[in-house]
Design a protein around this motif. Structure first.
Motif, PDB file in Angstrom:
ATOM      1  N   LEU A  23       0.840  -1.203   0.000  1.00  0.00           N
ATOM      2  CA  LEU A  23       0.000   0.000   0.000  1.00  0.00           C
ATOM      3  C   LEU A  23       0.877   1.256   0.000  1.00  0.00           C
ATOM      4  O   LEU A  23       0.606   2.206  -0.734  1.00  0.00           O
ATOM      5  CB  LEU A  23      -0.938   0.008   1.210  1.00  0.00           C
ATOM      6  CG  LEU A  23      -1.832   1.232   1.351  1.00  0.00           C
ATOM      7  CD1 LEU A  23      -2.759   1.372   0.140  1.00  0.00           C
ATOM      8  CD2 LEU A  23      -2.617   1.170   2.640  1.00  0.00           C
ATOM      9  N   SER A  24       1.922   1.251   0.798  1.00  0.00           N
ATOM     10  CA  SER A  24       2.850   2.381   0.841  1.00  0.00           C
ATOM     11  C   SER A  24       3.491   2.597  -0.521  1.00  0.00           C
ATOM     12  O   SER A  24       3.572   3.729  -1.009  1.00  0.00           O
ATOM     13  CB  SER A  24       3.924   2.124   1.905  1.00  0.00           C
ATOM     14  OG  SER A  24       4.873   3.137   1.903  1.00  0.00           O
ATOM     15  N   LYS A  25       3.919   1.517  -1.149  1.00  0.00           N
ATOM     16  CA  LYS A  25       4.547   1.605  -2.463  1.00  0.00           C
ATOM     17  C   LYS A  25       3.571   2.148  -3.504  1.00  0.00           C
ATOM     18  O   LYS A  25       3.925   3.012  -4.306  1.00  0.00           O
ATOM     19  CB  LYS A  25       5.056   0.231  -2.882  1.00  0.00           C
ATOM     20  CG  LYS A  25       5.812   0.219  -4.174  1.00  0.00           C
ATOM     21  CD  LYS A  25       6.356  -1.170  -4.470  1.00  0.00           C
ATOM     22  CE  LYS A  25       7.071  -1.192  -5.800  1.00  0.00           C
ATOM     23  NZ  LYS A  25       7.617  -2.505  -6.120  1.00  0.00           N
ATOM     24  N   ILE A  26       2.337   1.695  -3.477  1.00  0.00           N
ATOM     25  CA  ILE A  26       1.314   2.158  -4.429  1.00  0.00           C
ATOM     26  C   ILE A  26       1.029   3.637  -4.236  1.00  0.00           C
ATOM     27  O   ILE A  26       0.985   4.409  -5.199  1.00  0.00           O
ATOM     28  CB  ILE A  26       0.029   1.318  -4.301  1.00  0.00           C
ATOM     29  CG1 ILE A  26       0.270  -0.100  -4.810  1.00  0.00           C
ATOM     30  CG2 ILE A  26      -1.134   1.968  -5.054  1.00  0.00           C
ATOM     31  CD1 ILE A  26      -0.841  -1.083  -4.465  1.00  0.00           C
ATOM     32  N   LEU A  27       0.829   4.059  -2.989  1.00  0.00           N
ATOM     33  CA  LEU A  27       0.536   5.466  -2.718  1.00  0.00           C
ATOM     34  C   LEU A  27       1.709   6.370  -3.108  1.00  0.00           C
ATOM     35  O   LEU A  27       1.506   7.437  -3.697  1.00  0.00           O
ATOM     36  CB  LEU A  27       0.166   5.665  -1.253  1.00  0.00           C
ATOM     37  CG  LEU A  27      -1.182   5.086  -0.839  1.00  0.00           C
ATOM     38  CD1 LEU A  27      -1.375   5.211   0.669  1.00  0.00           C
ATOM     39  CD2 LEU A  27      -2.322   5.761  -1.579  1.00  0.00           C
ATOM     40  N   LEU A  28       2.924   5.942  -2.803  1.00  0.00           N
ATOM     41  CA  LEU A  28       4.092   6.736  -3.194  1.00  0.00           C
ATOM     42  C   LEU A  28       4.199   6.825  -4.715  1.00  0.00           C
ATOM     43  O   LEU A  28       4.532   7.885  -5.255  1.00  0.00           O
ATOM     44  CB  LEU A  28       5.376   6.137  -2.612  1.00  0.00           C
ATOM     45  CG  LEU A  28       5.600   6.386  -1.125  1.00  0.00           C
ATOM     46  CD1 LEU A  28       6.759   5.549  -0.613  1.00  0.00           C
ATOM     47  CD2 LEU A  28       5.822   7.858  -0.839  1.00  0.00           C
ATOM     48  N   THR A  29       3.888   5.748  -5.405  1.00  0.00           N
ATOM     49  CA  THR A  29       3.914   5.760  -6.876  1.00  0.00           C
ATOM     50  C   THR A  29       2.929   6.780  -7.414  1.00  0.00           C
ATOM     51  O   THR A  29       3.263   7.582  -8.292  1.00  0.00           O
ATOM     52  CB  THR A  29       3.585   4.355  -7.430  1.00  0.00           C
ATOM     53  OG1 THR A  29       4.595   3.446  -6.991  1.00  0.00           O
ATOM     54  CG2 THR A  29       3.505   4.353  -8.944  1.00  0.00           C
ATOM     55  N   ILE A  30       1.719   6.779  -6.911  1.00  0.00           N
ATOM     56  CA  ILE A  30       0.684   7.716  -7.365  1.00  0.00           C
ATOM     57  C   ILE A  30       1.112   9.160  -7.079  1.00  0.00           C
ATOM     58  O   ILE A  30       1.007  10.034  -7.943  1.00  0.00           O
ATOM     59  CB  ILE A  30      -0.671   7.398  -6.703  1.00  0.00           C
ATOM     60  CG1 ILE A  30      -1.198   6.058  -7.218  1.00  0.00           C
ATOM     61  CG2 ILE A  30      -1.683   8.511  -6.950  1.00  0.00           C
ATOM     62  CD1 ILE A  30      -2.358   5.494  -6.414  1.00  0.00           C
ATOM     63  N   ILE A  31       1.599   9.403  -5.875  1.00  0.00           N
ATOM     64  CA  ILE A  31       2.002  10.760  -5.478  1.00  0.00           C
ATOM     65  C   ILE A  31       3.181  11.242  -6.318  1.00  0.00           C
ATOM     66  O   ILE A  31       3.160  12.352  -6.860  1.00  0.00           O
ATOM     67  CB  ILE A  31       2.331  10.811  -3.975  1.00  0.00           C
ATOM     68  CG1 ILE A  31       1.059  10.601  -3.148  1.00  0.00           C
ATOM     69  CG2 ILE A  31       2.987  12.135  -3.607  1.00  0.00           C
ATOM     70  CD1 ILE A  31       1.326  10.323  -1.672  1.00  0.00           C
ATOM     71  N   PHE A  32       4.227  10.433  -6.429  1.00  0.00           N
ATOM     72  CA  PHE A  32       5.413  10.831  -7.192  1.00  0.00           C
ATOM     73  C   PHE A  32       5.059  11.071  -8.656  1.00  0.00           C
ATOM     74  O   PHE A  32       5.531  12.024  -9.273  1.00  0.00           O
ATOM     75  CB  PHE A  32       6.521   9.782  -7.089  1.00  0.00           C
ATOM     76  CG  PHE A  32       7.130   9.650  -5.713  1.00  0.00           C
ATOM     77  CD1 PHE A  32       7.047  10.666  -4.776  1.00  0.00           C
ATOM     78  CD2 PHE A  32       7.803   8.496  -5.349  1.00  0.00           C
ATOM     79  CE1 PHE A  32       7.608  10.545  -3.513  1.00  0.00           C
ATOM     80  CE2 PHE A  32       8.383   8.361  -4.095  1.00  0.00           C
ATOM     81  CZ  PHE A  32       8.283   9.388  -3.179  1.00  0.00           C
ATOM     82  N   PHE A  33       4.230  10.201  -9.222  1.00  0.00           N
ATOM     83  CA  PHE A  33       3.815  10.364 -10.619  1.00  0.00           C
ATOM     84  C   PHE A  33       3.049  11.676 -10.792  1.00  0.00           C
ATOM     85  O   PHE A  33       3.334  12.462 -11.705  1.00  0.00           O
ATOM     86  CB  PHE A  33       2.954   9.176 -11.071  1.00  0.00           C
ATOM     87  CG  PHE A  33       2.482   9.297 -12.487  1.00  0.00           C
ATOM     88  CD1 PHE A  33       3.333   9.010 -13.541  1.00  0.00           C
ATOM     89  CD2 PHE A  33       1.193   9.707 -12.767  1.00  0.00           C
ATOM     90  CE1 PHE A  33       2.906   9.124 -14.852  1.00  0.00           C
ATOM     91  CE2 PHE A  33       0.746   9.832 -14.072  1.00  0.00           C
ATOM     92  CZ  PHE A  33       1.607   9.536 -15.116  1.00  0.00           C
ATOM     93  N   GLY A  34       2.089  11.927  -9.912  1.00  0.00           N
ATOM     94  CA  GLY A  34       1.272  13.139 -10.015  1.00  0.00           C
ATOM     95  C   GLY A  34       2.089  14.413  -9.891  1.00  0.00           C
ATOM     96  O   GLY A  34       1.930  15.345 -10.687  1.00  0.00           O
TER      97      GLY A  34
END
Length: 138
Positions: free
Chosen positions: A4-15
């Motif tokens: 979950l942490s990895k997914i959220l960081l991916t979304i945030i960094f991408f955005g």
């Protein structure tokens, strides 16, 4: 929890990376709202192509590191130290400069300060917390 942490960081960094590249190549939506201002409303700086591209690249690199596409062969200890440094950068941003940005800013009655309190600083704190979870679970 790690996933979950990895997914959220991916979304945030991408955005964040995408919006900085958008600004770098002429986009104006929300650009002025993301720049700290004086109490009179004057912007403290005018980010141009170079600075927006650098920040966009920074978040692209973070995205690649998070996805294990970059630095695959990095020993775990070095990877953990790298993530700890990145986490501290976001914690420092959340704490702020005690003048215009962060939880402890002095200038509090501008549009930027309002948005900083509502979105930008909590987002930095969230990124810090997600990285700490990522480090703690491993």
């Amino acid at each position: 929890m790690l996933q979950l942490s990895k997914i959220l960081l991916t979304i945030i960094f991408f955005g964040i990376g995408v919006i900085h590249f958008y600004w770098a190549f002429g986009g104006l939506w929300a650009k002025r709202l993301a720049i700290p201002t004086t109490q009179e409303g004057a912007p403290l700086f005018d980010p141009g192509l170079g600075s927006c591209v650098i920040i966009g690249l920074f978040f692209s690199v973070l995205l690649l590191i998070n996805q294990k596409e970059l630095l695959r062969s990095l020993p775990l200890l070095y990877e953990r130290v790298l993530w700890a440094i990145i986490a501290l950068v976001f914690l420092a941003r959340a704490i702020g400069d005690f003048q215009y940005v962060g939880f402890f800013k002095y200038v509090k009655h501008t549009t930027f300060a309002y948005l900083d309190n509502l979105y930008y600083t909590p987002l930095c704190l969230l990124i810090f917390a997600l990285i700490v979870v990522k480090l703690a679970v491993r």
